[in-house]
Structures are given as C-alpha cells and as structure tokens.
Design a protein around this motif. Sequence first.
Motif, PDB file in Angstrom:
ATOM      1  N   SER A  37       0.815  -1.202   0.000  1.00 39.16           N
ATOM      2  CA  SER A  37       0.000   0.000   0.000  1.00 39.16           C
ATOM      3  C   SER A  37       0.846   1.248   0.000  1.00 39.16           C
ATOM      4  O   SER A  37       0.343   2.336   0.200  1.00 39.16           O
ATOM      5  CB  SER A  37      -0.900  -0.008   1.229  1.00 39.16           C
ATOM      6  OG  SER A  37      -0.104   0.011   2.393  1.00 39.16           O
ATOM      7  N   GLY A  38       2.158   1.062  -0.203  1.00 36.64           N
ATOM      8  CA  GLY A  38       3.020   2.219  -0.160  1.00 36.64           C
ATOM      9  C   GLY A  38       3.663   2.384   1.197  1.00 36.64           C
ATOM     10  O   GLY A  38       4.482   3.259   1.396  1.00 36.64           O
ATOM     11  N   ASP A  39       3.311   1.514   2.162  1.00 33.37           N
ATOM     12  CA  ASP A  39       3.945   1.627   3.461  1.00 33.37           C
ATOM     13  C   ASP A  39       5.372   1.136   3.406  1.00 33.37           C
ATOM     14  O   ASP A  39       6.167   1.462   4.255  1.00 33.37           O
ATOM     15  CB  ASP A  39       3.155   0.874   4.527  1.00 33.37           C
ATOM     16  CG  ASP A  39       3.058  -0.612   4.293  1.00 33.37           C
ATOM     17  OD1 ASP A  39       2.424  -1.295   5.100  1.00 33.37           O
ATOM     18  OD2 ASP A  39       3.612  -1.104   3.298  1.00 33.37           O
ATOM     19  N   GLY A  40       5.712   0.366   2.382  1.00 37.49           N
ATOM     20  CA  GLY A  40       7.071  -0.018   2.070  1.00 37.49           C
ATOM     21  C   GLY A  40       7.739  -0.882   3.100  1.00 37.49           C
ATOM     22  O   GLY A  40       8.768  -1.451   2.811  1.00 37.49           O
ATOM     23  N   VAL A  80      15.724  15.225  -3.166  1.00 41.08           N
ATOM     24  CA  VAL A  80      14.714  15.512  -4.174  1.00 41.08           C
ATOM     25  C   VAL A  80      13.336  15.387  -3.544  1.00 41.08           C
ATOM     26  O   VAL A  80      13.159  14.695  -2.547  1.00 41.08           O
ATOM     27  CB  VAL A  80      14.796  14.558  -5.396  1.00 41.08           C
ATOM     28  CG1 VAL A  80      16.109  14.729  -6.146  1.00 41.08           C
ATOM     29  CG2 VAL A  80      14.585  13.109  -4.993  1.00 41.08           C
ATOM     30  N   THR A  81      12.373  16.075  -4.129  1.00 45.49           N
ATOM     31  CA  THR A  81      10.974  15.848  -3.809  1.00 45.49           C
ATOM     32  C   THR A  81      10.492  14.777  -4.773  1.00 45.49           C
ATOM     33  O   THR A  81      10.537  14.964  -5.989  1.00 45.49           O
ATOM     34  CB  THR A  81      10.144  17.127  -3.985  1.00 45.49           C
ATOM     35  OG1 THR A  81      10.627  18.108  -3.067  1.00 45.49           O
ATOM     36  CG2 THR A  81       8.665  16.854  -3.727  1.00 45.49           C
ATOM     37  N   ALA A  82      10.075  13.635  -4.232  1.00 49.09           N
ATOM     38  CA  ALA A  82       9.708  12.495  -5.068  1.00 49.09           C
ATOM     39  C   ALA A  82       8.209  12.229  -5.011  1.00 49.09           C
ATOM     40  O   ALA A  82       7.619  12.154  -3.927  1.00 49.09           O
ATOM     41  CB  ALA A  82      10.465  11.246  -4.624  1.00 49.09           C
ATOM     42  N   ALA A  83       7.604  12.102  -6.183  1.00 48.21           N
ATOM     43  CA  ALA A  83       6.235  11.605  -6.289  1.00 48.21           C
ATOM     44  C   ALA A  83       6.285  10.116  -5.990  1.00 48.21           C
ATOM     45  O   ALA A  83       7.200   9.424  -6.436  1.00 48.21           O
ATOM     46  CB  ALA A  83       5.694  11.863  -7.688  1.00 48.21           C
ATOM     47  N   TYR A  89      12.750  -0.538  -3.133  1.00 47.16           N
ATOM     48  CA  TYR A  89      12.462   0.813  -3.600  1.00 47.16           C
ATOM     49  C   TYR A  89      13.293   1.081  -4.842  1.00 47.16           C
ATOM     50  O   TYR A  89      14.386   0.543  -5.000  1.00 47.16           O
ATOM     51  CB  TYR A  89      12.835   1.855  -2.535  1.00 47.16           C
ATOM     52  CG  TYR A  89      12.258   1.551  -1.179  1.00 47.16           C
ATOM     53  CD1 TYR A  89      10.936   1.860  -0.876  1.00 47.16           C
ATOM     54  CD2 TYR A  89      13.038   0.937  -0.199  1.00 47.16           C
ATOM     55  CE1 TYR A  89      10.405   1.565   0.372  1.00 47.16           C
ATOM     56  CE2 TYR A  89      12.510   0.641   1.049  1.00 47.16           C
ATOM     57  CZ  TYR A  89      11.201   0.956   1.326  1.00 47.16           C
ATOM     58  OH  TYR A  89      10.677   0.661   2.553  1.00 47.16           O
ATOM     59  N   VAL A  90      12.780   1.937  -5.709  1.00 48.21           N
ATOM     60  CA  VAL A  90      13.539   2.409  -6.868  1.00 48.21           C
ATOM     61  C   VAL A  90      13.294   3.911  -6.962  1.00 48.21           C
ATOM     62  O   VAL A  90      12.151   4.359  -6.969  1.00 48.21           O
ATOM     63  CB  VAL A  90      13.112   1.712  -8.173  1.00 48.21           C
ATOM     64  CG1 VAL A  90      13.890   2.278  -9.360  1.00 48.21           C
ATOM     65  CG2 VAL A  90      13.312   0.200  -8.072  1.00 48.21           C
ATOM     66  N   MET A 117      10.920  10.353  -8.716  1.00 45.68           N
ATOM     67  CA  MET A 117       9.811   9.448  -8.480  1.00 45.68           C
ATOM     68  C   MET A 117      10.348   8.277  -7.670  1.00 45.68           C
ATOM     69  O   MET A 117      11.401   7.728  -7.991  1.00 45.68           O
ATOM     70  CB  MET A 117       9.193   8.954  -9.783  1.00 45.68           C
ATOM     71  CG  MET A 117       8.030   7.994  -9.556  1.00 45.68           C
ATOM     72  SD  MET A 117       7.004   7.743 -11.026  1.00 45.68           S
ATOM     73  CE  MET A 117       5.974   9.214 -10.965  1.00 45.68           C
ATOM     74  N   LEU A 118       9.629   7.926  -6.604  1.00 45.13           N
ATOM     75  CA  LEU A 118      10.014   6.821  -5.740  1.00 45.13           C
ATOM     76  C   LEU A 118       8.997   5.700  -5.901  1.00 45.13           C
ATOM     77  O   LEU A 118       7.816   5.865  -5.586  1.00 45.13           O
ATOM     78  CB  LEU A 118      10.055   7.277  -4.272  1.00 45.13           C
ATOM     79  CG  LEU A 118      10.480   6.220  -3.258  1.00 45.13           C
ATOM     80  CD1 LEU A 118      11.933   5.799  -3.479  1.00 45.13           C
ATOM     81  CD2 LEU A 118      10.273   6.737  -1.838  1.00 45.13           C
ATOM     82  N   PHE A 119       9.456   4.560  -6.426  1.00 41.70           N
ATOM     83  CA  PHE A 119       8.634   3.366  -6.569  1.00 41.70           C
ATOM     84  C   PHE A 119       8.795   2.552  -5.295  1.00 41.70           C
ATOM     85  O   PHE A 119       9.919   2.313  -4.848  1.00 41.70           O
ATOM     86  CB  PHE A 119       9.092   2.541  -7.769  1.00 41.70           C
ATOM     87  CG  PHE A 119       8.918   3.241  -9.088  1.00 41.70           C
ATOM     88  CD1 PHE A 119       7.852   2.958  -9.916  1.00 41.70           C
ATOM     89  CD2 PHE A 119       9.834   4.202  -9.506  1.00 41.70           C
ATOM     90  CE1 PHE A 119       7.685   3.606 -11.134  1.00 41.70           C
ATOM     91  CE2 PHE A 119       9.685   4.857 -10.724  1.00 41.70           C
ATOM     92  CZ  PHE A 119       8.602   4.558 -11.532  1.00 41.70           C
TER      93      PHE A 119
END
Length: 192
Positions: free
Chosen positions: A32-35, A83-86, A168-169, A110-112
């Motif tokens: 869920s993005g909690d990583g 960086v500010t990452a989406a 993460y990427v 962008m942070l995956f």
Amino acid sequence: MRRRRLLGLAAAATAGTAAGCLGGGPTAGEGSGDGGGDGEDDGEGDGSGSDGDGVDWPTGTYADYETTTVTVENSAGEELGSVTAAIADDGEKRPLGLSDAEALPEDGGMLFTYASPRDLTFIMPDMSFGIDIVFVGGDREITRIHNAPEPGPNEDGSEQKYPGSGQYVLEVPYEWTDRHGVEVGDSLAFDL
C-alpha cells in the motif's frame, strides 16, 4: 509526443517485458506504499519542489500524487543531495512511471515502493529524456545505479533494460547521481 515508461518485474526464467509487471513472486499491485521500511523519518514533502527555474514538481498527471523528500546520505551520514519524489506505490502508478512528464526538474524524482524486496527490470520505450535509476534494498541502502540516457532518434527505448534488486527504486534526472557523488552503498532517508 507522449512518453511511456514501462516497468517489468523480472523473474529468472522470464524473457521480455510488457506493460505492467510480469514474472513470479508478488504482483505489482501488492503493498500500500507503506514499504515496510526501517522507520527513518526525514519529513514528508509538500509537492512544492522547484529546480530554481520556477518548475514545480510534481505537476500535471502527478499533481495529486503523495510526495516525500528523499535524501541521499553517504556512509558517514553526510547529505549528498535530496529531491521531492512523487510516490508510485500501486499497480496503476508504477506502470505509468514518468510517461506523462515533460521533464524532471533537478530537485524532482519518483520513488517506486514495493511491499518486499524483489528483482526488477526497468525499460524506457518512447522516453524523450534520460533518468538515473537507483535500486534500493529494504534497509534503504543503494544496491545499483543506472544512468539511463534518452533513447536515440531511431530507437524506441524497448531495448534499454536496467535490472536491479530492491524494495524501492528512485528515479532522478539524468546523471544526478554523478553530480552529487552518489554511489552503491550510500543510503536513502525518507518518510512514507
């Protein structure tokens, strides 16, 4: 021109990629993005990152994405850059990647995120700008860095494959890691 960024999940026996994620193991939609990160807290970005030329990030398609400030630190704990990452944390955002971005400002990215570490392969069909692709383990240590140039005039980028392993990427502007002295073994700090 519309650019497409495809993300493929590489399995040892899987050859090739397609839109979305392929292969064995967890699917791209998991998490869920909690990583499941290590709890480091470097503050959450507000999406107002600017490269000094008045270019805000994220914008357009990405304006409603959650953001976080991602800071890269060396082994001595010294900040190398941020960086500010989406945040791309689901089965819709990950395959879209940066395909709708006209460009990426110097302080944008962008942070995956994924629920657990995995083998991944990123490809860049129809991209019209280059990026750095930084693979990061569950411990937030950088495991691999690729400088991924813009495809040539007679190339669509499908043959450009960038493998790595991580939970993460981080994608940043082309050669950002070189300009900031970022290396494998450095670490990322961010809050999800």
